[in-house]
Design an enzyme around this catalytic site. Structure first.
Site, mmCIF file in Angstrom:
data_model
loop_
_atom_site.group_PDB
_atom_site.id
_atom_site.type_symbol
_atom_site.label_atom_id
_atom_site.label_comp_id
_atom_site.label_asym_id
_atom_site.label_seq_id
_atom_site.Cartn_x
_atom_site.Cartn_y
_atom_site.Cartn_z
ATOM 1 N N ASP A 225 67.660 55.178 -72.095
ATOM 2 C CA ASP A 225 66.235 54.829 -72.018
ATOM 3 C C ASP A 225 65.662 54.379 -73.364
ATOM 4 O O ASP A 225 64.459 54.506 -73.611
ATOM 5 C CB ASP A 225 65.407 56.007 -71.471
ATOM 6 C CG ASP A 225 65.778 56.337 -70.040
ATOM 7 O OD1 ASP A 225 66.181 55.419 -69.308
ATOM 8 O OD2 ASP A 225 65.672 57.518 -69.658
ATOM 9 N N GLU A 226 66.519 53.845 -74.232
ATOM 10 C CA GLU A 226 66.067 53.375 -75.545
ATOM 11 C C GLU A 226 66.301 51.878 -75.700
ATOM 12 O O GLU A 226 66.169 51.343 -76.794
ATOM 13 C CB GLU A 226 66.800 54.136 -76.662
ATOM 14 C CG GLU A 226 66.547 55.634 -76.687
ATOM 15 C CD GLU A 226 65.119 55.974 -77.088
ATOM 16 O OE1 GLU A 226 64.477 55.162 -77.780
ATOM 17 O OE2 GLU A 226 64.650 57.058 -76.705
#
Length: 281
Positions: A225-226
């Site tokens: 999720d980066e």
């Protein structure tokens, strides 16, 4: 007359626009639209150009552009504007994003083709079947993850997939898979301030009394999720919203954000610079 889309990324220096325009002139091209951007920090130059030319395919156009790409050390792509992005959708149990993408696909709002849908559950099989799209069940456990991803890679190659959309696919892709399909996998993620992780983010949001519901579409990387952000949106809520109300709002925001991200990618409007994405919308 055939129309094409060109994207270019390279270190900024004088003469890039002139060089591309001159090369396109050699292809008897007429430029219909041009967007460009220079990032100050990295010094990277990005450009997206729509044009028409009597040449019939992208390879013939590319012949005129290879020299200018080599001259500027550019990463350059050329695609026929009418070509549709072959998209594999992955989903688990939540079907709201899948339903929205399928609706927009059938309404011809997204310039994509969907050869198949892959899921680790059977919950969405009937929905997919109603749209006449093959449904492939690939269950996954820690013990079968390597084999499952190997089969997924085979399907990508077999169906000549250009883009993978994680429409609430609740599994983490391995670093190897993320690297192989770099800039070809888009994920939709609920985003709050603060960020809530786990199975029930909207219940956590309710307990903390959030004032904004949001969603983020991003390219998938090995950092969970980066990945580089493509699209985001928010909706203001207040103390009267209960957990299920927040979930309803959240699902709607997720649908819209994911659809916009898929459309931007399919129209070659996204150029990644490190951890950032330039969006020519």
């Amino acid at each position: 007359m055939p129309r094409f889309v060109l994207t270019l990324q390279c270190p900024d220096r004088p003469g890039i626009v002139h060089g591309v325009a001159e090369a396109l002139l050699g292809a008897e091209a007429n430029i219909l639209e041009n967007d460009q951007f220079r990032e100050v920090v990295s010094g990277a130059f990005c450009m997206r150009t729509r044009f028409e030319t009597p040449l019939v395919d992208a390879d013939a156009v590319r012949v005129h552009l290879d020299a200018v790409a080599a001259r500027f050390g550019a990463r350059l792509t050329v695609r026929a504007e009418a070509a549709r992005t072959r998209t594999l959708i992955m989903v688990s149990k939540f079907d709201h994003c899948l339903s929205d993408v399928l609706y927009r696909w059938r309404a011809d709002e997204l310039p994509i083709d969907i050869p198949l849908v892959v899921s680790n559950h059977f919950d969405c099989q009937e929905l997919v079947a109603r749209h006449g799209i093959p449904f492939v069940h690939l269950p996954i456990t820690p013990a079968t993850k390597v084999a499952q991803e190997a089969r997924l890679s085979e399907l990508v190659d077999q169906h000549q997939i250009d883009l993978i959309v994680l429409a609430r696919y609740m599994q983490i892709l391995s670093p190897d898979l993320c690297d192989r399909f770099s800039e070809r996998v888009i994920n939709i993620h609920h985003s709050f301030l603060p960020g809530f992780k786990g199975a029930k983010p909207y219940h956590q949001a309710f307990e903390r009394g959030v004032k904004i519901i949001g969603a983020t579409a991003h390219y998938v990387t090995s950092d969970l999720d980066e990945g580089p952000i493509i699209e985001q949106d928010v909706f203001r809520v207040n103390h009267a919203y209960e957990a299920e109300d927040l979930a309803i709002v959240g699902r709607d925001v997720e649908r819209q954000v994911l659809a916009r991200a898929v459309k931007l990618h399919a129209e070659d409007r996204l150029i990644r610079i490190g951890n950032r994405v330039v969006v020519f919308d």
